[in-house]
Each structure stands twice: as structure tokens, then as C-alpha cells.
Design a protein around this motif. Structure first.
Motif, mmCIF file in Angstrom:
data_model
loop_
_atom_site.group_PDB
_atom_site.id
_atom_site.type_symbol
_atom_site.label_atom_id
_atom_site.label_comp_id
_atom_site.label_asym_id
_atom_site.label_seq_id
_atom_site.Cartn_x
_atom_site.Cartn_y
_atom_site.Cartn_z
ATOM 1 N N ILE A 1 -6.711 2.771 2.412
ATOM 2 C CA ILE A 1 -6.077 1.609 1.777
ATOM 3 C C ILE A 1 -6.878 0.357 2.076
ATOM 4 N N TYR A 2 -7.371 0.235 3.300
ATOM 5 C CA TYR A 2 -8.113 -0.958 3.662
ATOM 6 C C TYR A 2 -9.503 -0.989 3.022
ATOM 7 N N LEU A 3 -9.998 0.149 2.621
ATOM 8 C CA LEU A 3 -11.233 0.135 1.842
ATOM 9 C C LEU A 3 -11.013 -0.572 0.507
ATOM 10 N N GLN A 4 -9.870 -0.300 -0.111
ATOM 11 C CA GLN A 4 -9.540 -0.972 -1.371
ATOM 12 C C GLN A 4 -9.192 -2.433 -1.138
ATOM 13 N N ILE A 5 -8.489 -2.717 -0.033
ATOM 14 C CA ILE A 5 -8.159 -4.113 0.294
ATOM 15 C C ILE A 5 -9.428 -4.912 0.527
ATOM 16 N N GLY A 6 -10.417 -4.288 1.190
ATOM 17 C CA GLY A 6 -11.679 -4.974 1.444
ATOM 18 C C GLY A 6 -12.404 -5.319 0.155
ATOM 19 N N ARG A 7 -12.334 -4.421 -0.829
ATOM 20 C CA ARG A 7 -12.990 -4.704 -2.111
ATOM 21 C C ARG A 7 -12.263 -5.786 -2.893
ATOM 22 N N SER A 8 -10.931 -5.852 -2.741
ATOM 23 C CA SER A 8 -10.135 -6.790 -3.534
ATOM 24 C C SER A 8 -9.973 -8.150 -2.865
ATOM 25 N N PHE A 9 -9.727 -8.149 -1.551
ATOM 26 C CA PHE A 9 -9.411 -9.396 -0.845
ATOM 27 C C PHE A 9 -10.440 -9.774 0.214
ATOM 28 N N GLY A 10 -11.459 -8.932 0.422
ATOM 29 C CA GLY A 10 -12.417 -9.202 1.479
ATOM 30 C C GLY A 10 -12.001 -8.538 2.783
ATOM 31 N N THR A 11 -12.811 -8.767 3.813
ATOM 32 C CA THR A 11 -12.561 -8.124 5.109
ATOM 33 C C THR A 11 -12.149 -9.136 6.174
ATOM 34 N N GLY A 12 -11.550 -10.224 5.749
ATOM 35 C CA GLY A 12 -11.085 -11.220 6.703
ATOM 36 C C GLY A 12 -10.019 -10.656 7.626
ATOM 37 N N ALA A 13 -9.913 -11.247 8.813
ATOM 38 C CA ALA A 13 -8.946 -10.749 9.789
ATOM 39 C C ALA A 13 -7.517 -10.872 9.286
ATOM 40 N N TRP A 14 -7.250 -11.834 8.394
ATOM 41 C CA TRP A 14 -5.883 -12.038 7.912
ATOM 42 C C TRP A 14 -5.337 -10.819 7.173
ATOM 43 N N THR A 15 -6.236 -9.972 6.652
ATOM 44 C CA THR A 15 -5.761 -8.792 5.925
ATOM 45 C C THR A 15 -5.044 -7.800 6.838
ATOM 46 N N LEU A 16 -5.235 -7.930 8.152
ATOM 47 C CA LEU A 16 -4.500 -7.076 9.085
ATOM 48 C C LEU A 16 -3.000 -7.301 8.995
ATOM 49 N N ALA A 17 -2.582 -8.420 8.410
ATOM 50 C CA ALA A 17 -1.155 -8.717 8.311
ATOM 51 C C ALA A 17 -0.412 -7.634 7.545
ATOM 52 N N PHE A 18 -1.093 -6.957 6.601
ATOM 53 C CA PHE A 18 -0.438 -5.871 5.868
ATOM 54 C C PHE A 18 -0.078 -4.728 6.828
ATOM 55 N N ALA A 19 -1.004 -4.397 7.735
ATOM 56 C CA ALA A 19 -0.735 -3.343 8.722
ATOM 57 C C ALA A 19 0.262 -3.817 9.767
ATOM 58 N N TYR A 20 0.098 -5.060 10.213
ATOM 59 C CA TYR A 20 1.025 -5.590 11.217
ATOM 60 C C TYR A 20 2.435 -5.724 10.649
ATOM 61 N N GLY A 21 2.524 -6.019 9.347
ATOM 62 C CA GLY A 21 3.842 -6.088 8.722
ATOM 63 C C GLY A 21 4.586 -4.772 8.822
ATOM 64 N N ILE A 22 3.837 -3.666 8.753
ATOM 65 C CA ILE A 22 4.444 -2.341 8.927
ATOM 66 C C ILE A 22 4.788 -2.099 10.397
ATOM 67 N N THR A 23 3.914 -2.518 11.293
ATOM 68 C CA THR A 23 4.108 -2.273 12.723
ATOM 69 C C THR A 23 5.346 -2.979 13.259
ATOM 70 N N VAL A 24 5.611 -4.196 12.782
ATOM 71 C CA VAL A 24 6.728 -4.969 13.327
ATOM 72 C C VAL A 24 8.060 -4.633 12.659
ATOM 73 N N LEU A 25 8.042 -3.812 11.614
ATOM 74 C CA LEU A 25 9.277 -3.512 10.887
ATOM 75 C C LEU A 25 10.428 -3.048 11.787
ATOM 76 N N PRO A 26 10.223 -2.076 12.683
ATOM 77 C CA PRO A 26 11.364 -1.616 13.491
ATOM 78 C C PRO A 26 11.957 -2.712 14.358
ATOM 79 N N PHE A 27 11.108 -3.545 14.971
ATOM 80 C CA PHE A 27 11.594 -4.582 15.870
ATOM 81 C C PHE A 27 12.315 -5.678 15.090
ATOM 82 N N ALA A 28 11.712 -6.102 13.978
ATOM 83 C CA ALA A 28 12.336 -7.153 13.169
ATOM 84 C C ALA A 28 13.630 -6.648 12.532
ATOM 85 N N TYR A 29 13.643 -5.396 12.114
ATOM 86 C CA TYR A 29 14.832 -4.846 11.458
ATOM 87 C C TYR A 29 16.034 -4.874 12.386
ATOM 88 N N ARG A 30 15.848 -4.425 13.625
ATOM 89 C CA ARG A 30 16.966 -4.382 14.566
ATOM 90 C C ARG A 30 17.517 -5.775 14.834
#
Length: 264
Positions: free
Chosen positions: A122-151
């Protein structure tokens, strides 16, 4: 009386033991940063402002800036995507709540390295579309924080009769945007603030995903700088923990202050 006294003593003992569990490593780290060759010194802290070592610490400042940007973007994902979806599910589709809860809590059971393997294409496609900036990690971090934020958010939702509030506001002519922003969100303030804080803490402390996806963030920068200065990671780790603690106090005070105004 004896039971109450015993219970009070037990709570104090548990509190002291838990406090020591967290305090001893922090104090040991702090002492380490003031020690060189067995002697007390402030040279390591003073070196942070030394222009001669600016190049050594530059990766940390860059990584810290990237992490703060990631924290902001991740919090926006939680507040603008997760929270409204949870409100919609609880108001309009309550039968979907068990399925939604299972999906949202699933990331906590998946190791970070396994998550990265799935995210790499997925990040290969994200890199082609949005670049490889560090901010793109927010998509992965958004998934990582889901359980904590949900509770955190769900606890506030369970404490509020959202259906009654929404129906009352709608009967008075309010649109769904007004219901969400001016009626429901203020009543979910505690959960939203807690979810935001947890998201920031997760982002500032995450290493595995950033390292495997080759992004520069605070934790990966600390590993790089550690090869040249063994004290710098300890000092910046202490500062990051202090920042998180102060943020917790500020958010807690703000939440209490606003709830107090609402009660009055």
C-alpha cells in the motif's frame, strides 16, 4: 473499620510499588545524563546548545518535527474520521456495533512487524501518489491508535444518552452538523481529549513501523544519534516523557475546568 484500614493500607502499598516501578527507571536515566566517568556533570545537557554539535543532533530535531506533524495528522484522523463514524454507528446502526468494535480493536492483536508487511504494498502506491514524506505514516498510525482511541471515545458515548440529545436537537430544527459539533461533541469532550492524548503518545513512541518503512521520526532519529552520542537519546527521551506528562496535566485541567463551567 479494620477492613477499611486494611484496604487503605493496601492501596497505599500498591500505589507506592507502581510509582517506584515507573519512577526508578526515570531517576536512573536522569542520573545517567548527569554522569561522566563517575563524576557529576552538566556537560551533556549543555552540549544540546553547542553549535559545534549541531550537526550531531540535527537528525533528532528533524525527527521530532516529523513526529509532531504526524501527531497532528493522526489526531485529525481520530477526530474527523473515527469519532463521527462511532457516533453514526451508535445512533443509526446499533446492530453493527459489535462488528465495528471487532474491526477497530483488531490492530491491537496484530504485531507491528506483521502490520508493516501488509502495509508495504500500500505504501508503494502511497509513495507514487503522495510522495515519501514522513507525514504519510499517519495512515498507518491512524490504524495503530484505533483500539486506544476507540475505548476512550466509547466510554464517553456510553455515559451519554446520545439518542435523546440528537432527537431533541433535531426536533428544534438543528441540522446534523450542528447536532454533531454543538450538541454531541461537547458531551464527549473527555473521551475525545483522552483519545487525542493517547494518539499523541503512541505516535511519539512508535519505532517499528517508521523504521521498517524508512521514515525519519523521533524514535528512529534517537537510534541514529545514539551511535555518536550515547547520552542524547536518554535526554530526549526524558524530555519527551516530560512533555507527555505536562500535556496530560493541561488536558486534564482543561477538561475539569470546562465540565465545572457546564455544571455551574
Amino acid at each position: 473499620m479494620n477492613r477499611l484500614a486494611s484496604s487503605s493500607v493496601t492501596r497505599w502499598i500498591i500505589g507506592i510499588l507502581v510509582g517506584l516501578f515507573f519512577l526508578v527507571p526515570l531517576v536512573a536515566t536522569l542520573v545517567y545524563t548527569f554522569t561522566k566517568d563517575g563524576e557529576f556533570t552538566v556537560a551533556h545537557w549543555a552540549a544540546l546548545g553547542d553549535p559545534a554539535k549541531a550537526a550531531v543532533y540535527q537528525p533528532i530535531w528533524t525527527g521530532l518535527g516529523n513526529s509532531l506533524i504526524l501527531a497532528v495528522v493522526t489526531v485529525l484522523i481520530v477526530l474527523l474520521v473515527l469519532a463521527p463514524t462511532m457516533i453514526l454507528v451508535n445512533l443509526r446502526y446499533p446492530r453493527l456495533r459489535p462488528v465495528f468494535e471487532f474491526v477497530v480493536l483488531l490492530p491491537i492483536s496484530i504485531p507491528a512487524i506483521v502490520l508493516v508487511v501488509g502495509l508495504t504494498p500500500i505504501y508503494l502506491q502511497i509513495g507514487r501518489s503522495f510522495g515519501t514524506g514522513a507525514w504519510t505514516l499517519a495512515f498507518a498510525y491512524g490504524i495503530t491508535v484505533l483500539p486506544f482511541a476507540y475505548r476512550s471515545i466509547q466510554a464517553s458515548i456510553d455515559a451519554v444518552d446520545m439518542t435523546t440529545l440528537a432527537e431533541a436537537a433535531r426536533s428544534l430544527g438543528a441540522g446534523w452538523g450542528t447536532v454533531l459539533l454543538r450538541v454531541l461533541a461537547p458531551n464527549l469532550r473527555q473521551g475525545l481529549l483522552a483519545a487525542s492524548l493517547l494518539s499523541i503518545a503512541v505516535v511519539l513512541g512508535e519505532f517499528t513501523i517508521a523504521s521498517l518503512l524508512n521514515r525519519d521520526v523521533l524514535q528512529t532519529a534517537l537510534v541514529v544519534v545514539q551511535k555518536q552520542d550515547g547520552w542524547a537519546p536518554a535526554m530526549f527521551a526524558l524530555m519527551a516523557l516530560t512533555f507527555s506528562f505536562l500535556l496530560l496535566l493541561i488536558i486534564g485541567r482543561a477538561a475539569r475546568g470546562r465540565s465545572g463551567k457546564a455544571d455551574s
